[in-house]
Scaffold this motif. Structure first.
Motif, PDB file in Angstrom:
ATOM      1  N   ILE A 184       0.805  -1.301  -0.072  1.00 15.76           N
ATOM      2  CA  ILE A 184       0.058  -0.106  -0.070  1.00 15.76           C
ATOM      3  C   ILE A 184       0.896   1.316   0.122  1.00 15.76           C
ATOM      4  CG2 ILE A 184      -1.608   1.337   1.317  1.00 15.76           C
ATOM      5  CD1 ILE A 184      -2.992  -1.288   2.267  1.00 15.76           C
ATOM      6  N   GLY A 185       0.857   2.121  -0.960  1.00 17.02           N
ATOM      7  CA  GLY A 185       1.569   3.414  -1.079  1.00 17.02           C
ATOM      8  C   GLY A 185       3.087   3.236  -0.964  1.00 17.02           C
ATOM      9  N   GLY A 186       3.646   4.114  -0.688  1.00 18.16           N
ATOM     10  CA  GLY A 186       4.903   3.844  -0.337  1.00 18.16           C
ATOM     11  C   GLY A 186       5.157   3.989   1.354  1.00 18.16           C
ATOM     12  N   CYS A 187       6.464   3.859   2.009  1.00 20.58           N
ATOM     13  CA  CYS A 187       6.686   3.806   3.420  1.00 20.58           C
ATOM     14  C   CYS A 187       5.877   5.074   3.923  1.00 20.58           C
ATOM     15  CB  CYS A 187       7.874   3.674   3.834  1.00 20.58           C
ATOM     16  SG  CYS A 187       8.806   2.353   3.039  1.00 20.58           S
ATOM     17  N   GLN A 188       5.797   6.299   3.397  1.00 17.94           N
ATOM     18  CA  GLN A 188       5.124   7.323   3.815  1.00 17.94           C
ATOM     19  C   GLN A 188       3.868   7.084   4.238  1.00 17.94           C
ATOM     20  OE1 GLN A 188       7.030   7.109   0.966  1.00 17.94           O
ATOM     21  NE2 GLN A 188       8.473   9.128   0.909  1.00 17.94           N
TER      22      GLN A 188
END
Lengths: 714, 277, 163
Positions: B102-106
């Motif tokens: 899901i998404g990036g680490c951010q």
């Protein structure tokens, strides 16, 4: 002091990986991009745009309290309502006739950003039926015919005739910094524009025409620029014009910075193309006759389309010799936002087609893709479709062989064998360095070198947009003078202090402007003799040397018939791509890309490799992921969520190899590098897919297209 | 068009009871958790709501625990916390696989499972997992707590059965019986929105759920029935065509989604079939 | 409202729903944090909140009350990572660079403390939410790995046959 300046070993710059001039300011967040700048009393601008692709404006309704707003329409333009470029067909603001969606109509400005967002404007329009299919367009911006030999005679000799049609889509630049400009008015009626841009003098010229003022009344200053790729070649002129109109009317500095959506909807994209090949070949693979038709979609206005087409058609045969060639190209009008410059500038489209077609020819003849390339690749002394005799630094075969070696091509192919769903593909290509044809002569670019007590200062309009302009030009000057790299300063690209060095495009900055500076430095070295800069300045006063472009003596070009030396020289490139596709999801996993390029001389090897690596990644996106979805002439996916560029996880290992076959008229032998890496990977990927059993002829080769090819076309 | 943010109303809740009291009197307020969807909506002008309540700091809504039968995941548990949780790794590894994509680490550091459920996007990546695991949504309001079966949580496209004043506080997941299988097919290898998502569970019976192929997450009941009763994979693929009806949109095509969903079904079956040798 | 910004307790009065990104850039004058997309896709606005990288375009200012926020301006003394970004040319146009550096900083710190060089796959997964359009990421990986002590390996240059 003299010794310090002249110590050659110590101050060897060219070919060394010196630190980027503005490197530290970029890694500490101190570098100032346009949106980082603020001016006393500054207000913010917003552009109201058309929502329909074609029609007429019936009425404009301002459905907000206009108190405190500056509002500008076409009637506020003091000069001509147009964006001056090639053809004067594009208005700065629509008067009544809308020619594409997201066309600028009205400008608003206010000191508070939020007030600006809340302002509601309703444009009442009468829709007309738009032209959206380039094949149905009745309006041609430019048509080019290149003819050599007799294609019918060639077809007569052929054992086989192979035909194919290939398509490439729009591509978004996706520089990570969206476009933006700040216009600052001065009390004497002059205007200074600060912004994210590639070509200060294009913006300068456009503002003079729009405002109807002499050149002294306009100043353009480039701010640190967060990527360009051609996307900040022509469009910044429009934003600068808008900001200037608001600034002049309000009397206040005005900032317009696009958000990602506006940038993706309104600014230019790569031209989509349809390329048709009909090729006559002998059974041994010799190309006997090539008939190529290129159709590009220019969008609603001409912008740079004629020159994009020009580069496209000149490269359309690929780097192969053939006695009988006909290339017909046209770029046409549609009611879509105008397409513009993008890294490669027409060549990625036509080279995709030629390289993919060549593998289909090889397949038809039962030949190996390498064999057919070896047989037909240009050698020094060969003659191109325009009649250019290729120079000594023609190295198609060398880059091909290096790429095969580096990739271990034959062993990998052996290993794969008939293993389904994995394939290796090759693309071989060329890219003319600098402007096409007589372009450089017409530009008559200038560069200035100024002597400073501490060394010298480079003054050019060439912009640093990430590729390393400042650093690389300083290296060329330092090396020529025999001084240290640190003793060379580079002036900001500010039209008040730099001459017109031409635009920062066409892989020309190093080869053309670098050469101009080398000539400046040669003269400076001669003039100051054994003195130190400080001694010279004390004794003789200021020293400033300006050089103007001089055409290499043998170059000739006939623009009317498209005959002659299309470019001073060419860079040469080859990719080998190893990939797999997934039988469950039809996703492609590129395992490795080899990228070998003859660029004459790597002034800064890591920067040159950086151009190759970055261009290759952008080309992988072009090949596999990046699809602009148009709905009724409007970009329907103007977000990074839905327009897919490669992440770290999508970008395969890219191995760059630089070959140095020097060009006599380039600085230290350098040719262009910036655009070329964009030209080949798409074809190499599609050829690798073909080798792995998937026949796609259109990019992006998305999983959806691969699924269609696998499940429905057999 | 971007939403002007300055006038939006942000109320800060520091305890759960504060949040519930506020939601009881002002049920139009949108709870703010990790905000990874809210700001995308505001940025594109898709959110018309003007009033919000910040629940990000409610520590009682965080954390992962287990008992003999259930896992309990606090609504504000982030994807990163799920990726790092030994409990998730042991009992719900498909959730870890999902969260990592899901998404990036951010986004993983900020996005929450409760937010994914409340947002109710048909492309919500965790939803097929919750559907096959037959999770219970724990919703709380001033008038009490109720457990809502996840499978009846959505009333339609981005519509939930939450009552005014109710807040998702946790998810209870019965420890899944059988082999877990998850696969997301997104627009690219990372940081992608899904085009097809599948979660499968193969024990004594088979459970299958798909995302991004309908207005909400879909349990493929007909397909499950075929496989649970010993039908062939070919029969199951035929049945799937009656379970899901994907559409064309910006990200993919109906034909692709259908074809890939069928392929994923086969892949699920192959990779969860015990080795015969 | 109070929060810690780059080690200093800071008071800013701004609307709570204002994006942290805008508060940093407009109210605090720290323009090293960049906006690339406004939807959490590009990572150019990455900052550390309580040590964790987040997209500051997706966080309301009201949610960082009492939190510890670190921006590129807070990396004082030019870290090894920043120096490696310069020497390995991990920054081209530079607009994604502050976000890349803040995203990679916790990884580099951890790896340095453990005396190891992070594997390519680990670096790639860490940076999956940061888009770069200039470099093809190659030089960025190199910068991160050399900051942790790896030897720099660059492209090969071969002399020509013809010219």
């Amino acid at each position: 002091m003299v010794e310090n300046f002249r110590n050659q070993d110590r101050y060897e710059s060219v070919g060394r990986n010196v630190d980027r001039k503005e490197g530290m300011s970029k890694v500490t967040g101190q570098a100032k991009y346009v949106d980082d700048l603020n001016f006393e009393g500054m207000i913010y601008g917003r552009t109201i745009r058309s929502e329909i692709p074609r029609g007429k404006i019936k009425a404009i309704h301002l459905e907000f309290d206009t108190e405190g707003f500056t509002i500008v329409d076409y009637r506020d333009i003091p000069g001509k309502n147009l964006i001056a470029l090639i053809q004067d067909d594009q208005p700065c603001l629509v008067e009544s006739e809308i020619n594409h969606a997201d066309e600028p109509i009205l400008l608003l400005a206010h000191p508070e950003k939020e007030k600006l967002l809340e302002a509601k404007v309703r444009i009442e329009t009468i829709s007309e039926i738009p032209v959206l299919d380039p094949l149905q367009s009745g309006k041609i911006f430019k048509e080019i015919l290149i003819s050599k030999g007799d294609i019918e005679a060639g077809f007569g000799l052929a054992d086989r005739i192979v035909e194919g049609e290939y398509r490439t889509g729009h591509q978004e630049h996706v520089y990570i910094e969206p476009n933006g400009m700040i216009a600052v008015p001065t009390p004497d009626g002059a205007i200074t524009v600060y912004g994210s841009l590639q070509c200060p003098y294009y913006v300068h010229g456009a503002l003079m025409v729009l405002l109807g003022v002499p050149e002294t009344k306009v100043r353009v200053v480039q701010t640190e620029t967060g990527g360009g790729f051609g996307g900040k070649e022509d469009y910044p002129s429009i934003i600068a014009c808008h900001a200037a109109l608001l600034a002049l009317k309000s009397g206040r500095p005005t900032k317009i910075v696009y958000d990602r959506v506006e940038d993706m909807q309104a600014t230019t994209r790569r031209h989509p193309a349809i390329v048709r090949h009909r090729t006559g070949v002998a059974a041994d693979g010799t190309l006997l006759s090539m008939d190529v038709e290129v159709i590009m979609d220019g969008g609603a206005y001409c912008t740079l389309s004629p020159v994009v087409l020009s580069r496209g058609v000149i490269h359309a045969t690929g780097p192969y010799r053939c006695d009988n060639v006909r290339i017909r190209g046209r770029v046409v009008h549609t009611n879509t936002p105008p397409n513009g410059a993008f890294r490669g500038f027409g060549a990625p489209q036509t080279l995709f087609a030629s390289e993919v077609h060549l593998d289909r020819i090889a397949h038809t003849l039962g030949l190996d893709p390498i064999e057919i390339r070896e047989k037909n690749a240009f050698r020094p002394g060969d003659v191109t479709a325009t009649g250019q005799v290729l120079p000594e630094d023609t190295s198609a075969l060398q880059v091909l062989r290096e790429a095969l070696k580096k990739s271990d091509y034959y062993n990998i192919r052996k290993k794969i064998g008939t293993q389904a769903k994995r394939g290796v593909g090759v693309a071989l290509y060329w890219h003319g360095s600098g402007f096409t044809g007589a372009g450089e002569v017409k530009l008559a670019s200038k560069a200035t070198l100024e002597l400073l007590p501490s060394g010298a200062k480079v003054r050019v309009a060439s912009t640093e947009i990430g590729q390393g302009t400042r650093t690389m030009l300083a290296q060329i000057v330092a090396q020529t003078l025999g001084w240290s790299y640190d003793s060379i300063e580079v002036s900001p690209a500010d039209t008040a202090v730099v001459p017109d060095s031409g635009p920062t495009v066409a892989s020309r900055t190093c080869m053309i402007v670098g050469r101009l500076l080398q000539r400046c430095a040669e003269e400076m070295r001669f003039r100051i003799g054994n003195l130190t800069p400080k001694q010279y300045l004390e004794k003789h006063g200021p020293l400033e040397i300006t050089k103007v472009y001089e055409k290499p003596p043998a170059i000739q070009w006939d623009d009317e018939h498209y005959r002659g030396d299309a470019y001073g020289t060419y860079g040469w490139g080859c990719n080998v791509v190893d990939l797999e596709w997934d039988a469950v999801t039809y996703e492609v996993k590129v395992k490795k890309v080899i990228a070998v390029f003859d660029i004459g001389k790597a002034i800064h090897p890591i920067f040159a490799a950086g151009q190759i690596e970055g261009g290759t990644a952008q080309a992988i996106g072009y090949a596999l992921h990046e699809e602009v979805v148009m709905r009724n002439g409007r970009v329907a996916n103007p977000q990074l969520t839905n327009y897919i560029i490669p992440t770290t996880m999508d970008t395969p290992p890219i191995e760059a190899v630089i070959v140095e076959n020097s060009y006599r008229f380039g600085p230290f032998g350098a040719k262009g590098v910036g655009e070329m890496p964009m030209d080949g990977p798409a074809a190499a990927i599609v050829n690798a897919l073909f080798a792995a059993g998937v026949d796609v002829r259109e990019i992006p080769a998305t999983p959806e297209r691969i699924m269609e090819a696998v499940c429905y076309s057999r | 068009m971007k939403t002007a943010l300055g006038n939006l109303d942000f109320a800060d809740a520091t305890t759960l009871s504060e949040a519930l009291t506020l939601l009881a009197s002002e049920p139009d307020r949108v709870p703010l958790a990790g905000c990874t969807d809210v700001y995308v909506g505001l940025n594109f002008g898709h959110i018309e709501k003007k009033r919000f309540v910040n629940i990000w700091s409610l520590s009682e809504l965080r954390g992962i625990s287990e008992n003999a039968d259930f896992l309990r995941i606090g609504a504000l548990t982030t994807y990163t916390e799920m990726i790092e949780s030994p409990i998730i790794a042991k009992f719900l590894p498909m959730m870890r696989d999902c969260a990592r994509l899901i998404g990036g680490c951010q986004v993983q550091n900020r996005g929450t499972v409760g937010g994914n459920i409340a947002n109710g996007s048909p492309a919500g990546d965790t939803l097929p997992i919750l559907a096959v695991a037959e999770a219970m949504i724990i919703a709380q309001s001033l008038s009490g707590t109720r457990k809502i079966p996840f499978l009846s949580f959505y009333a339609g496209y981005r519509k939930t059965v939450l009552l005014p004043g109710e807040l998702i506080v946790a998810i209870e997941i019965p420890k899944p019986p059988g082999a877990q299988w998850f696969r997301k097919v997104g627009t690219r290898a990372a940081n992608a929105i899904s085009k097809v998502v599948i979660a499968g569970l193969r024990g004594e019976t088979v459970r299958l759920a798909f995302g991004s192929v309908g207005p909400t997450v879909i349990r493929a009941r007909r397909t499950e029935a075929v496989l649970s009763s010993g039908g062939t994979i070919a029969q199951a693929r035929d049945a799937l065509a009656h379970d899901i009806h994907p559409i064309d949109d910006l990200r993919s095509t109906s034909r692709y989604r259908m074809q890939v969903a069928e392929n994923l079904l086969s892949a699920f079956w192959d990779s969860t079939t015990p080795n015969q040798s | 409202m109070l929060f810690t910004l780059n080690g200093k307790i800071t008071e800013v009065s701004a609307p709570s729903m204002k994006r942290l990104l805008d508060v940093l850039r407009e109210d605090c004058g720290l323009t090293g944090t960049k906006e690339g997309c406004g939807e959490g896709e590009c990572g150019a606005c990455t900052v550390l909140v309580d040590g964790l990288p987040i997209n500051s375009c997706l966080v309301p200012f009201g949610q960082v009350q009492n939190a510890d926020v670190k921006t590129i301006e807070g990396l004082i003394g030019h870290t090894d990572l920043q120096k490696a970004f310069v020497s390995e040319c991990g920054a081209q146009c530079g607009i994604c660079t502050p976000g890349m550096i803040l995203m990679a900083a916790p990884l580099v710190e951890r790896a340095q403390a453990e005396g190891r060089i992070p594997a390519l796959a680990e670096v790639q997964e860490t940076l999956a939410g940061n888009l770069c359009r200039c470099t093809g990421y190659v030089a960025i990986y190199r910068a991160i790995q050399t900051a942790c002590g790896a030897k720099s390996e660059q492209a090969s240059v071969i002399s020509g046959e013809n010219g």
